[in-house]
Motif scaffolding. Structure first.
Motif, PDB file in Angstrom:
ATOM      1  N   VAL A  92      55.795 158.719  81.324  1.00 19.40           N
ATOM      2  CA  VAL A  92      56.471 159.946  80.874  1.00 19.40           C
ATOM      3  C   VAL A  92      56.084 160.362  79.461  1.00 19.40           C
ATOM      4  N   GLY A  93      55.179 159.630  78.837  1.00 21.50           N
ATOM      5  CA  GLY A  93      54.668 160.048  77.533  1.00 21.50           C
ATOM      6  C   GLY A  93      55.452 159.571  76.345  1.00 21.50           C
ATOM      7  N   ILE A  94      56.382 158.642  76.551  1.00 23.21           N
ATOM      8  CA  ILE A  94      57.153 158.100  75.420  1.00 23.21           C
ATOM      9  C   ILE A  94      56.331 157.060  74.661  1.00 23.21           C
ATOM     10  N   LEU A  95      55.593 156.244  75.389  1.00 23.14           N
ATOM     11  CA  LEU A  95      54.739 155.231  74.775  1.00 23.14           C
ATOM     12  C   LEU A  95      53.276 155.615  74.924  1.00 23.14           C
ATOM     13  N   GLN A  96      52.512 155.425  73.863  1.00 19.56           N
ATOM     14  CA  GLN A  96      51.062 155.565  73.939  1.00 19.56           C
ATOM     15  C   GLN A  96      50.487 154.277  74.511  1.00 19.56           C
ATOM     16  N   PHE A  97      49.578 154.395  75.463  1.00 22.02           N
ATOM     17  CA  PHE A  97      48.987 153.198  76.058  1.00 22.02           C
ATOM     18  C   PHE A  97      47.592 152.974  75.497  1.00 22.02           C
ATOM     19  N   ASP A  98      47.106 151.750  75.662  1.00 25.26           N
ATOM     20  CA  ASP A  98      45.841 151.343  75.040  1.00 25.26           C
ATOM     21  C   ASP A  98      44.617 151.800  75.830  1.00 25.26           C
ATOM     22  N   GLU A  99      44.666 151.587  77.130  1.00 28.59           N
ATOM     23  CA  GLU A  99      43.549 151.952  77.996  1.00 28.59           C
ATOM     24  C   GLU A  99      44.096 152.457  79.317  1.00 28.59           C
ATOM     25  N   GLY A 100      43.239 153.166  80.059  1.00 27.76           N
ATOM     26  CA  GLY A 100      43.610 153.624  81.381  1.00 27.76           C
ATOM     27  C   GLY A 100      43.858 155.113  81.430  1.00 27.76           C
ATOM     28  N   GLU A 101      44.391 155.539  82.561  1.00 25.59           N
ATOM     29  CA  GLU A 101      44.596 156.964  82.812  1.00 25.59           C
ATOM     30  C   GLU A 101      45.888 157.155  83.599  1.00 25.59           C
ATOM     31  N   ILE A 102      46.656 158.148  83.194  1.00 26.38           N
ATOM     32  CA  ILE A 102      47.863 158.529  83.929  1.00 26.38           C
ATOM     33  C   ILE A 102      47.776 160.024  84.215  1.00 26.38           C
ATOM     34  N   LEU A 103      47.779 160.370  85.502  1.00 25.54           N
ATOM     35  CA  LEU A 103      47.706 161.759  85.928  1.00 25.54           C
ATOM     36  C   LEU A 103      48.983 162.142  86.668  1.00 25.54           C
ATOM     37  N   ILE A 104      49.568 163.254  86.276  1.00 25.71           N
ATOM     38  CA  ILE A 104      50.746 163.795  86.946  1.00 25.71           C
ATOM     39  C   ILE A 104      50.358 165.134  87.550  1.00 25.71           C
ATOM     40  N   ASP A 105      50.391 165.200  88.869  1.00 29.04           N
ATOM     41  CA  ASP A 105      49.961 166.402  89.589  1.00 29.04           C
ATOM     42  C   ASP A 105      48.564 166.828  89.137  1.00 29.04           C
ATOM     43  N   GLY A 106      47.713 165.833  88.913  1.00 27.45           N
ATOM     44  CA  GLY A 106      46.324 166.088  88.535  1.00 27.45           C
ATOM     45  C   GLY A 106      46.075 166.289  87.052  1.00 27.45           C
ATOM     46  N   MET A 107      47.131 166.274  86.238  1.00 27.92           N
ATOM     47  CA  MET A 107      46.991 166.510  84.791  1.00 27.92           C
ATOM     48  C   MET A 107      47.188 165.211  84.008  1.00 27.92           C
ATOM     49  N   SER A 108      46.424 165.037  82.957  1.00 23.89           N
ATOM     50  CA  SER A 108      46.521 163.843  82.130  1.00 23.89           C
ATOM     51  C   SER A 108      47.725 163.935  81.200  1.00 23.89           C
ATOM     52  N   ILE A 109      48.542 162.882  81.179  1.00 26.84           N
ATOM     53  CA  ILE A 109      49.702 162.861  80.282  1.00 26.84           C
ATOM     54  C   ILE A 109      49.258 162.813  78.822  1.00 26.84           C
ATOM     55  N   LYS A 110      48.034 162.326  78.576  1.00 32.01           N
ATOM     56  CA  LYS A 110      47.510 162.290  77.211  1.00 32.01           C
ATOM     57  C   LYS A 110      46.981 163.653  76.786  1.00 32.01           C
ATOM     58  N   LYS A 122      47.465 166.720  78.384  1.00 31.86           N
ATOM     59  CA  LYS A 122      48.365 167.849  78.621  1.00 31.86           C
ATOM     60  C   LYS A 122      49.818 167.374  78.725  1.00 31.86           C
ATOM     61  N   PRO A 123      50.347 166.809  77.625  1.00 30.51           N
ATOM     62  CA  PRO A 123      51.692 166.224  77.692  1.00 30.51           C
ATOM     63  C   PRO A 123      52.787 167.233  77.993  1.00 30.51           C
ATOM     64  N   ILE A 124      52.710 168.431  77.418  1.00 29.85           N
ATOM     65  CA  ILE A 124      53.753 169.430  77.647  1.00 29.85           C
ATOM     66  C   ILE A 124      53.735 169.900  79.101  1.00 29.85           C
ATOM     67  N   GLU A 125      52.542 170.204  79.603  1.00 28.96           N
ATOM     68  CA  GLU A 125      52.419 170.657  80.991  1.00 28.96           C
ATOM     69  C   GLU A 125      52.927 169.591  81.957  1.00 28.96           C
ATOM     70  N   CYS A 126      52.599 168.329  81.684  1.00 26.48           N
ATOM     71  CA  CYS A 126      53.051 167.233  82.546  1.00 26.48           C
ATOM     72  C   CYS A 126      54.574 167.097  82.524  1.00 26.48           C
ATOM     73  N   LYS A 127      55.144 167.182  81.317  1.00 27.84           N
ATOM     74  CA  LYS A 127      56.585 166.966  81.192  1.00 27.84           C
ATOM     75  C   LYS A 127      57.400 168.082  81.830  1.00 27.84           C
ATOM     76  N   LYS A 128      56.794 169.249  82.010  1.00 29.57           N
ATOM     77  CA  LYS A 128      57.474 170.328  82.722  1.00 29.57           C
ATOM     78  C   LYS A 128      57.652 169.996  84.196  1.00 29.57           C
ATOM     79  N   GLU A 129      56.799 169.102  84.713  1.00 22.16           N
ATOM     80  CA  GLU A 129      56.808 168.790  86.139  1.00 22.16           C
ATOM     81  C   GLU A 129      57.620 167.545  86.472  1.00 22.16           C
ATOM     82  N   ILE A 130      58.114 166.847  85.443  1.00 18.25           N
ATOM     83  CA  ILE A 130      58.796 165.571  85.698  1.00 18.25           C
ATOM     84  C   ILE A 130      60.189 165.557  85.086  1.00 18.25           C
TER      85      ILE A 130
END
Length: 243
Positions: A48-66, A68-76
């Motif tokens: 959900v974007g509260i913690l920054q992670f070291d490596e890897g990828e998190i996609l929400i509905d195809g968007m990267s939380i890193k 496009k954090p605002i766009e992602c948080k609108k969907e969750i």
């Protein structure tokens, strides 16, 4: 709906999340179980974007939380294990505040607030300050606030803690209904009986690593989820079933 690829997160020398990969499709209720300190909350907070992670990828509905954090948080929506609400607000002011943040129309917020507040028997308490609420009432308010903008994905950390049996039954119904309508749920829980009955898929995490994941039948076979979980967390061998 949610893709977690090769996620790593460390705190100092401790690897809290170690190469976690999970894929959740629309329509799925996905359970996340593990002992205390296994890495569940760290994973959820990274999603959900509260913690920054070291490596890897998190996609929400195809968007990267890193990226496009605002766009992602609108969907969750996110419900932490101990919701921090604004105690100085009344329940209704808090819900309207959340609705304002997400740009929910007057008509939609009115309908959703009354629908869910009536379901949780909280309507008569919405005019009271949140400071006067019990833990269970605060949990109900947090649940209503999560559903108020009709998100595509809801992340919950131990959502059943503090709920009475009737409220827990209502929440399970809401989760199933949301996923039947094309949404997705990712939640952690220690209540294995609930996970076994409710989840389409599940992941078991131990010491930051996924040791088993897949459909409920793939994970537990002919045993109970409790039996499988207790056996897995007591052994060092790591097994993974692709989901």
């Amino acid at each position: 709906m949610l893709t977690i690829n090769n996620l790593y997160k460390s705190f100092g020398s401790k690897k809290a999340v170690d190469n976690v990969t999970i894929h959740i499709a629309p329509g799925e209720v996905y359970g996340f179980i593990g002992h205390n300190g296994a890495g569940k909350t760290t994973t959820l907070k990274s999603v959900v974007g509260i913690l920054q992670f070291d490596e890897g990828e998190i996609l929400i509905d195809g968007m990267s939380i890193k990226d496009k954090p605002i766009e992602c948080k609108k969907e969750i929506a996110y419900i932490p294990d101990n919701p921090d609400l604004y105690d100085f607000m009344t329940g209704i002011k808090y819900l309207n505040f959340i609705a304002d943040v997400y740009g929910v129309s007057e008509k939609d917020r009115y309908e959703r607030i009354h629908k869910y507040a009536d379901m949780f028997e909280l309507t008569s308490d919405l005019a009271q300050p949140i400071a006067a609420y019990s833990h269970g009432m605060k949990q109900k308010l947090a649940i209503i606030s999560a559903w108020i903008h009709n998100p595509k994905l809801i992340i919950m950390d131990e959502p059943f803690v503090g709920l009475d049996p009737k409220a827990a039954h209502i929440l399970k119904g809401m989760m199933r209904e949301m996923c039947d309508d094309g949404g997705a749920i990712f939640f952690s829980t220690h209540v294995l009986e609930v996970a076994e009955k409710l989840c389409d898929k599940i992941a078991i995490i131990k010491s930051g690593k996924i040791i088993k994941c897949g459909t409920m039948d793939e994970v537990k076979g002919d045993d109970s989820l409790e039996e499988v979980f207790l056996e897995l967390v007591d052994v060092d061998k790591e097994v993974k079933i692709d989901d």
